[in-house]
Structures are given as structure tokens and as C-alpha cells.
Scaffold this active site. Structure first.
Site, short mmCIF file in Angstrom:
data_model
loop_
_atom_site.label_atom_id
_atom_site.label_comp_id
_atom_site.label_asym_id
_atom_site.label_seq_id
_atom_site.Cartn_x
_atom_site.Cartn_y
_atom_site.Cartn_z
N GLY A 179 53.95 57.12 22.11
CA GLY A 179 53.00 56.64 23.11
C GLY A 179 52.14 55.50 22.58
O GLY A 179 51.85 54.54 23.31
N LYS B 31 62.93 58.30 32.32
CA LYS B 31 62.23 58.08 33.58
C LYS B 31 61.49 56.75 33.62
O LYS B 31 60.89 56.35 32.63
CB LYS B 31 61.21 59.19 33.79
CG LYS B 31 61.86 60.54 33.95
CD LYS B 31 60.80 61.59 34.13
CE LYS B 31 61.47 62.92 34.48
NZ LYS B 31 60.46 63.98 34.58
N ARG C 70 56.93 61.81 7.96
CA ARG C 70 55.54 61.43 8.21
C ARG C 70 54.68 61.52 6.95
O ARG C 70 53.72 60.78 6.80
CB ARG C 70 54.93 62.29 9.31
CG ARG C 70 55.55 61.95 10.64
CD ARG C 70 54.74 62.48 11.79
NE ARG C 70 55.17 61.83 13.00
CZ ARG C 70 55.27 62.42 14.17
NH1 ARG C 70 54.96 63.68 14.29
NH2 ARG C 70 55.67 61.75 15.22
N GLY D 284 59.77 57.14 19.12
CA GLY D 284 60.47 58.20 19.84
C GLY D 284 61.97 58.22 19.69
O GLY D 284 62.51 58.08 18.60
P1 AMP Z 1 62.42 58.88 26.93
O1 AMP Z 1 61.78 60.04 26.20
O2 AMP Z 1 61.82 58.61 28.27
O3 AMP Z 1 62.55 57.67 26.07
O4 AMP Z 1 63.88 59.36 27.30
C1 AMP Z 1 64.80 59.80 26.35
C2 AMP Z 1 65.78 60.71 27.02
O5 AMP Z 1 66.40 60.04 28.11
C3 AMP Z 1 66.91 61.15 26.12
O6 AMP Z 1 66.79 62.52 25.87
C4 AMP Z 1 68.17 60.82 26.93
O7 AMP Z 1 69.12 61.84 26.90
C5 AMP Z 1 67.63 60.66 28.33
N1 AMP Z 1 68.52 59.82 29.15
C6 AMP Z 1 68.93 58.59 28.89
N2 AMP Z 1 69.79 58.18 29.85
C7 AMP Z 1 69.92 59.18 30.74
C8 AMP Z 1 70.68 59.36 31.93
N3 AMP Z 1 71.47 58.40 32.39
N4 AMP Z 1 70.54 60.52 32.57
C9 AMP Z 1 69.75 61.50 32.10
N5 AMP Z 1 69.01 61.39 30.99
C10 AMP Z 1 69.10 60.24 30.30
#
Ligand code: AMP
Length: 398
Positions: free
Chosen positions: A378, A198, A36, A355
Site C-alpha cells: 500500500g 481488482k 524483512r 506485494g
Molecule cells: P492484487 O493483490 O490486487 O495485486 O491482486 C493479486 C491477485 O490477483 C493474485 O492473487 C492473482 O491471482 C489475482 N488475479 C490476477 N489476474 C486474475 C484474473 N484474471 N482473475 C482472477 N484473479 C486474478
């Protein structure tokens, strides 16, 4: 660009107050990752070269309005000084007479880093008094902190009521121009790949991208909420039951544009903390065993997604396709990173948004091959939703 940038104003001898994003990780009083800091160098060097007197301000961590010894900016000033091969002065206060005195004493090209903005409650409250106290430190205001432009905070938004012109630095300008290319007249076909844990955190970006893309490919933990919504067995996989209705709405809105994986990688054991999975098998999306966790997209999906991405002229990617932190379930994410790199090689515009997907891209050593790797998390998502963000709205119009 509709807003003024650092290239549009005279900086000679001016005291430039610059909002940067120096929210770095520290360990034992040292900066452990200076990415950064490096991202802000073009703006800082331009100011030095123009003979401006430079006051830098940033937040670090989440001190929530209290002074936190481990979140002081001293080590950041040192690390930045090393990168620039110069002294970066540091003052252990954010506003007030001592800071104003130091800022006033700066000579052309000299740099001062003030204390953590979030030691004051006024920062996150977009407080006018705090913004005014900050504004006294500069004669022009530059925002180069893309990671926080979606926040209505004092140093990002309110401050521009007290110091003008308010312009974009190079990092912010580059982000706005690159991400803007996806929103305004992208070369088609335009594809989006959205993953991550999610669906709840990506609803608005999925909805808004569906209006604009030719195809939207889904992966990651969020896919199981869609399968659940279709009435399928999802085993032990991550499911947000309260969002199944929304998943149905998204599928109805997306129609053939919205593509879900046809096969997934599953395992009866999964321990994220220990970074361990059990025996993995590939199953069709309708055949997830009740005792298994879905952890990555399968080979048929990878091949299908890669084919679609090969045709693309523009691609935007956010969120991993599986649990990429574990080697055995990182394949889907790595393959998507490779498909983007390949598309870039064919002249497509490729944008990776913030991210975890950036981490995955770096781990695969492919960042250099991507047209634009966004520094925001974000902020990138909100930009892609087409929202006007407080930190950009606050800048001086052309
Ligand atoms: P995000 O911060 O919402 O972009 O999510 C990233 C996180 O999603 C990472 O730490 C991944 O390990 C998790 N992730 C991706 N696929 C899966 C899955 N099938 N089950 C559980 N966690 C997941």
C-alpha cells in the site's frame, strides 16, 4: 531528499529509537521468512558501528490492541540475533518502567527489541499518550519501516512530536529516492504496468499515473471490468460491476495512453483454492465465451507489451497480469517480469512496487535484475500517487 536521514546526525552514544517493519510470518514460534529482518540490517549495522544504543520497535500481525501470545516479538529477537551474530535483548512489554529501565541500561552497540506495538490500541489510533511513552525510550528517532509510512500511527507519526530529530533510516531513504525518481523527472518514455485482481484498489494510482506516464499497460483480473464497461461479454471473469462507470472515465482520461490486452487466456474451469484450471484457450478480447473465466493475458498481448517495454527508459510495475499462483496462468506475469529485466539490462530504470508482483518476480528469479524492488505494498502505491504520507511528513526537514 527534503528530510534528514541517518547520515545527517551524530549517533555516538545516543539512544536511537528505531521503527522497523518486522511484520514477519511465524510458524511454531519461528520466523519463516527473514526478508524483512535483512532489509533493516544496513540501518542497524550503521547504528552499531556508530556506537549508538539501539531500541527497535515493530508491529506483528493484527492483534488489535490485545496481547496475543502468538504475536510476541521473542522469536523475532532470536532470528535477528542470529543474522547479526549478537544477542538481541527482548522485553515482553512495549512501554512502561521495565522497558525504560532496559533501554537505559543498553551499552553502545547493544540492541533491545520491545514488544509488539499493536498490543496497544494507542498505536493505530496515533494516540499522543502512547507515542509519548514510546518516545521516552530514545533520544533520536529513526524510521526505517517503509511498509507503514502511509499509516498515521503512533510509532510512525505522532511520536515525532516528542522525540527529535526524527530521521529516515537507509531502507526508507532508498525507497524514497528510488520511487522519487519515477515522480520527479524520470527519463522518458516512462511506462507503467498495472495488474492485480481488482480495479477498485488501484483507481487512484492509475488516475495519477495517467498524468505522468507515456503509456499505461493494464493486465490482471481488473481488465474485465473495462471490457464489461465497453459492453463486451466477460463470461465468468472477475468483474466489479459497480466500477464500470469509473472504468469508462479512466479510458476517457487515458485515451491512447491506456492500453488493454488484445487477447486473453480463458478456461471453463477455475478453482483457485485447489490451484486448478481446465483446458485453456486463447481468445480475442471481444470473444470471451460466456462459460469461461479470463485468467491471464494472451500471447499477442505479451508480445505487444514486451515491445513497448523494450523502448522504455523508465518502467514501474505493480500487480500480476494473471492468476500467477497457478503455473498454467503465470506466463503473462513471468513474461512481464522478463521484459523488465531485459529493459534493466538496456539501462532503463525499473521499479517493481510491492506485494504480489514482488512474489512473482522472486519466483522467476529476476529480483536482482530490477533497479528497485519496493518493500511496501500500500505504501508504494500511495507514494506513486504523489501523496504526502504521514510517516514521511513527520520527519525532520533539512
Ligand atoms: P492484487 O493483490 O490486487 O495485486 O491482486 C493479486 C491477485 O490477483 C493474485 O492473487 C492473482 O491471482 C489475482 N488475479 C490476477 N489476474 C486474475 C484474473 N484474471 N482473475 C482472477 N484473479 C486474478
Amino acid at each position: 531528499m527534503k528530510k534528514l536521514s541517518i547520515d545527517d546526525i551524530d549517533l555516538t552514544n545516543k539512544r536511537a529509537l528505531v521503527r522497523v517493519d518486522f511484520n514477519v510470518s511465524l510458524k511454531d514460534g519461528r520466523v519463516t521468512n527473514d526478508k524483512r529482518l535483512r532489509a533493516a540490517l544496513p540501518t542497524i549495522q550503521k547504528l552499531q558501528g556508530s556506537g549508538a544504543r539501539i531500541v527497535l520497535m515493530s508491529h506483528l500481525g493484527r492483534p488489535k490492541g490485545e496481547v496475543l501470545e502468538e504475536a510476541r516479538m521473542g522469536p523475532v529477537a532470536q532470528a535477528l540475533g542470529k543474522l547479526l551474530n549478537t544477542t538481541v535483548h527482548y522485553v515482553p512489554e512495549t512501554v512502561g518502567p521495565m522497558v525504560e529501565e532496559k533501554a537505559a541500561a543498553l551499552k553502545p552497540g547493544e540492541i533491545l527489541l520491545i514488544e509488539n506495538l499493536r498490543f496497544h490500541k494507542g498505536e493505530t489510533k496515533n494516540d499522543a499518550e502512547f507515542a509519548q511513552a514510546l518516545a521516552r525510550l530514545g533520544e533520536v528517532y529513526i524510521n526505517d519501516a517503509f511498509g507503514v509510512v502511509h499509516r498515521a500511527h503512533a510509532s510512525v507519526a505522532k511520536i515525532t512530536e516528542f522525540v527529535q530529530p526524527a530521521v529516515a533510516g537507509y531502507l526508507l531513504k532508498q525507497e524514497m529516492e528510488s520511487l522519487g525518481r519515477v515522480l520527479e523527472n524520470p527519463e522518458r518514455p516512462l511506462m507503467a504496468v498495472i495488474g492485480g485482481a481488482k480495479v477498485s484498489t488501484k483507481i487512484t494510482v492509475i488516475e495519477s499515473l495517467l498524468d505522468r506516464v507515456d503509456r499505461l499497460l493494464l493486465g490482471g483480473g481488473m481488465i474485465f471490468t473495462f471490457y464489461k464497461a465497453m459492453g463486451l461479454e466477460t463470461g465468468q471473469s472477475l468483474v466489479e460491476t459497480e466500477f464500470t462507470e469509473l472504468a469508462i472515465r479512466l479510458m476517457q482520461k487515458g485515451g491512447e495512453k491506456l492500453i488493454l490486452p488484445s487477447d486473453v487466456l480463458v478456461s471453463p474451469e477455475f478453482d483457485f483454492k485447489a490451484r486448478k484450471v481446465g483446458q485453456l484457450s486463447t481468445v480475442g478480447f471481444k470473444e470471451i465465451p460466456a462459460d469461461c473465466y479470463g485468467l491471464d493475458i494472451g500471447p499477442e498481448t505479451i508480445a505487444g507489451y514486451a515491445r513497448i517495454l523494450e523502448e522504455a527508459r523508465s518502467i514501474v510495475w505493480n500487480g500480476p497480469m494473471g492468476v500467477f499462483e497457478i503455473t498454467e496462468t503465470a506466463r503473462g506475469t513471468t513474461r512481464i517480469a522478463e521484459a523488465l529485466a531485459f529493459a534493466s539490462g538496456n539501462g532503463a530504470l525499473t521499479i517493481v512496487g510491492g506485494g504480489e508482483s514482488v512474489t512473482a518476480l522472486e519466483a522467476a528469479g529476476l529480483s536482482e535484475k530490477i533497479t528497485h524492488v519496493s518493500t511496501g505494498g500500500g505504501a508504494t502505491l500511495e507514494f506513486l500517487e504523489g501523496k504526502e504520507m504521514p510517516g514521511i511528513a513527520a520527519l525532520t526537514a533539512r
